[in-house]
Design a protein around this motif. Structure first.
Motif, PDB file in Angstrom:
ATOM      1  N   THR A  66      70.349  63.888 -33.448  1.00  0.00           N
ATOM      2  CA  THR A  66      71.157  62.614 -33.239  1.00  0.00           C
ATOM      3  C   THR A  66      70.854  62.151 -32.114  1.00  0.00           C
ATOM      4  N   ASP A  67      70.393  62.781 -31.040  1.00  0.00           N
ATOM      5  CA  ASP A  67      70.184  62.613 -29.728  1.00  0.00           C
ATOM      6  C   ASP A  67      68.505  62.395 -29.528  1.00  0.00           C
ATOM      7  N   ALA A  68      68.185  61.361 -28.898  1.00  0.00           N
ATOM      8  CA  ALA A  68      66.697  61.286 -28.519  1.00  0.00           C
ATOM      9  C   ALA A  68      66.193  62.443 -27.563  1.00  0.00           C
ATOM     10  N   LYS A  69      65.190  62.984 -27.768  1.00  0.00           N
ATOM     11  CA  LYS A  69      64.457  63.975 -27.124  1.00  0.00           C
ATOM     12  C   LYS A  69      62.883  63.808 -27.012  1.00  0.00           C
ATOM     13  N   LEU A  70      62.350  64.246 -26.042  1.00  0.00           N
ATOM     14  CA  LEU A  70      60.873  64.284 -25.957  1.00  0.00           C
ATOM     15  C   LEU A  70      60.508  65.497 -25.771  1.00  0.00           C
ATOM     16  N   LEU A  71      59.306  66.083 -26.335  1.00  0.00           N
ATOM     17  CA  LEU A  71      58.763  67.435 -26.062  1.00  0.00           C
ATOM     18  C   LEU A  71      57.518  67.153 -25.246  1.00  0.00           C
ATOM     19  N   PHE A  72      57.353  67.800 -24.012  1.00  0.00           N
ATOM     20  CA  PHE A  72      56.434  67.724 -23.096  1.00  0.00           C
ATOM     21  C   PHE A  72      55.836  69.055 -22.838  1.00  0.00           C
ATOM     22  N   PHE A  73      54.338  69.134 -23.071  1.00  0.00           N
ATOM     23  CA  PHE A  73      53.792  70.268 -22.843  1.00  0.00           C
ATOM     24  C   PHE A  73      52.589  70.119 -21.941  1.00  0.00           C
ATOM     25  N   VAL A  74      52.108  70.913 -21.505  1.00  0.00           N
ATOM     26  CA  VAL A  74      50.878  70.938 -20.614  1.00  0.00           C
ATOM     27  C   VAL A  74      49.845  72.003 -21.188  1.00  0.00           C
ATOM     28  N   PHE A  75      48.568  71.961 -21.799  1.00  0.00           N
ATOM     29  CA  PHE A  75      47.887  72.494 -22.320  1.00  0.00           C
ATOM     30  C   PHE A  75      46.501  72.723 -21.648  1.00  0.00           C
ATOM     31  N   ASN A  76      46.093  74.087 -21.275  1.00  0.00           N
ATOM     32  CA  ASN A  76      44.729  74.465 -20.500  1.00  0.00           C
ATOM     33  C   ASN A  76      43.821  74.510 -21.635  1.00  0.00           C
ATOM     34  N   ASN A  77      42.807  73.581 -21.572  1.00  0.00           N
ATOM     35  CA  ASN A  77      41.820  73.562 -22.414  1.00  0.00           C
ATOM     36  C   ASN A  77      40.756  74.498 -22.387  1.00  0.00           C
ATOM     37  N   GLN A  78      40.735  74.970 -21.203  1.00  0.00           N
ATOM     38  CA  GLN A  78      39.692  75.907 -20.748  1.00  0.00           C
ATOM     39  C   GLN A  78      40.002  77.471 -21.617  1.00  0.00           C
ATOM     40  N   THR A  79      41.138  77.761 -21.079  1.00  0.00           N
ATOM     41  CA  THR A  79      41.925  79.068 -21.489  1.00  0.00           C
ATOM     42  C   THR A  79      42.511  78.814 -22.970  1.00  0.00           C
ATOM     43  N   ASN A  87      55.436  59.755 -32.874  1.00  0.00           N
ATOM     44  CA  ASN A  87      54.540  59.385 -32.262  1.00  0.00           C
ATOM     45  C   ASN A  87      53.997  60.266 -31.300  1.00  0.00           C
ATOM     46  N   VAL A  88      52.760  60.640 -31.188  1.00  0.00           N
ATOM     47  CA  VAL A  88      52.122  61.625 -30.182  1.00  0.00           C
ATOM     48  C   VAL A  88      51.190  61.254 -29.097  1.00  0.00           C
ATOM     49  N   ALA A  89      51.385  61.373 -28.021  1.00  0.00           N
ATOM     50  CA  ALA A  89      50.274  60.904 -27.062  1.00  0.00           C
ATOM     51  C   ALA A  89      49.673  62.052 -26.270  1.00  0.00           C
ATOM     52  N   LEU A  90      48.327  62.424 -26.264  1.00  0.00           N
ATOM     53  CA  LEU A  90      47.819  63.430 -25.457  1.00  0.00           C
ATOM     54  C   LEU A  90      46.669  62.842 -24.450  1.00  0.00           C
ATOM     55  N   VAL A  91      47.197  63.251 -23.207  1.00  0.00           N
ATOM     56  CA  VAL A  91      46.223  62.600 -22.286  1.00  0.00           C
ATOM     57  C   VAL A  91      45.563  63.981 -21.630  1.00  0.00           C
ATOM     58  N   TYR A  92      44.212  63.551 -21.469  1.00  0.00           N
ATOM     59  CA  TYR A  92      43.275  64.611 -20.758  1.00  0.00           C
ATOM     60  C   TYR A  92      42.872  64.260 -19.472  1.00  0.00           C
ATOM     61  N   SER A  93      43.375  65.380 -18.518  1.00  0.00           N
ATOM     62  CA  SER A  93      43.150  65.042 -17.258  1.00  0.00           C
ATOM     63  C   SER A  93      41.954  65.364 -16.712  1.00  0.00           C
ATOM     64  N   PRO A  94      41.444  65.061 -15.650  1.00  0.00           N
ATOM     65  CA  PRO A  94      40.071  65.329 -14.921  1.00  0.00           C
ATOM     66  C   PRO A  94      39.928  66.707 -14.605  1.00  0.00           C
ATOM     67  N   ASN A  95      41.261  67.367 -14.651  1.00  0.00           N
ATOM     68  CA  ASN A  95      41.174  68.748 -14.208  1.00  0.00           C
ATOM     69  C   ASN A  95      40.742  69.878 -15.539  1.00  0.00           C
ATOM     70  N   GLY A  96      40.584  69.219 -16.819  1.00  0.00           N
ATOM     71  CA  GLY A  96      40.582  69.979 -18.036  1.00  0.00           C
ATOM     72  C   GLY A  96      42.347  70.357 -18.710  1.00  0.00           C
ATOM     73  N   LEU A  97      43.214  69.720 -17.870  1.00  0.00           N
ATOM     74  CA  LEU A  97      44.346  69.904 -18.690  1.00  0.00           C
ATOM     75  C   LEU A  97      44.751  68.728 -19.560  1.00  0.00           C
TER      76      LEU A  97
END
Length: 262
Positions: A236-249, A192-202
């Motif tokens: 075998t281990d639980a992992k979360l991939l976390f990233f920050v994407f700049n929508n402008q650039t 499952n993937v969640a993307l959160v769009y922040s007010p600063n465009g990230l």
């Protein structure tokens, strides 16, 4: 397949994934009334019903909108090849009937590539938070939280920059920012993937969740629970991939540096 091979494959996929979703999904647009404009004209241009524009912007007299008035156009979705009313509705946690009715469409076969659809409720995200999500958010908010999980972090730099966070299956995952949920669904074998769009465009991405407690269109606050960690990359281990994407650039940022600025 090793975790590094999976990551390389995912690097290519995620660029199209994040940038692709954002190119199809339009946040609120500010429209300034010009001489000769009417609400009907604006509604036809953006394919948003007149009554929605009136209610959304609290317009008292729809028949006499003054020149220079700024109004908000609710969020819309641009139809792509392969889309159906059902697939679009599922993406926004709605029914196909609701989407069709909101756009005054009676023929499900009339969908065209490039067509813009109004997604009811998605623009007014604050009112769409479910009781389940609200309860989880209220009971599991960590005011001082910065990272989505306190587990051991591994920096990954290749075609994208992200952080792998180690934890236990079922651990709560928290939002690192306030913003609007623009994606909350499984994606191509990465859980499952969640993307959160922040007010600063990230855009803040959380991948590999066993369960999500948010839905598309909801407003989340920094430190509120958005899901639970699950198994990732067939490890075998639980992992979360976390990233920050700049929508402008259209580039990925180092999450460590972004969070340090907070």
């Amino acid at each position: 397949m090793s975790i590094m091979k999976n990551l390389r494959l995912f690097c290519v996929c995620v660029i199209f994934f994040a940038s692709g979703i954002l190119s199809l999904w339009s946040e609120e647009t500010v429209y300034i009334f010009k001489k000769g404009d009417t609400l009907y004209k604006v509604s036809r241009e953006y394919n948003v019903p007149v009554d929605v524009l009136v209610e959304y912007n609290h317009i008292r007299n729809p028949q006499a909108v003054p020149e220079g008035l700024k109004i908000l156009i609710p969020s819309i979705y641009t139809v792509q090849k392969g889309d159906t009313f059902y697939s679009i509705a599922m993406r926004f946690s709605l029914s196909a009937d609701v989407v069709m009715k909101a756009n005054s469409i009676t023929n499900p076969g009339s969908l065209k590539i490039g067509q813009r659809l109004y997604i009811p409720g998605a623009g007014n995200s604050a009112s769409r938070v479910s009781s389940t999500t609200a309860a989880v958010t209220t009971n599991n908010t960590v005011a001082s939280l910065v990272w989505p999980h306190p587990g051991r972090r591994e920096t990954y730099n290749n075609k994208v920059s992200g952080i792998l966070i180690n934890g236990e299956k079922g651990d709560l995952v928290y939002s690192s920012c306030s913003g609007r949920v623009i994606w909350a669904n499984p994606y191509r074998g990465y859980g499952n993937v969640a993307l959160v769009y922040s007010p600063n465009g990230l855009v803040y991405g959380y991948l590999g969740a066993e369960q999500l407690v948010v839905s598309v269109g909801e407003q989340v606050e920094a430190g509120s629970a958005i899901g639970r960690m699950g198994m990732y990359f067939h490890e075998t281990d639980a992992k979360l991939l976390f990233f920050v994407f700049n929508n402008q650039t259209k580039t990925y940022m180092d999450p460590s540096q972004v969070l340090q600025k907070r």
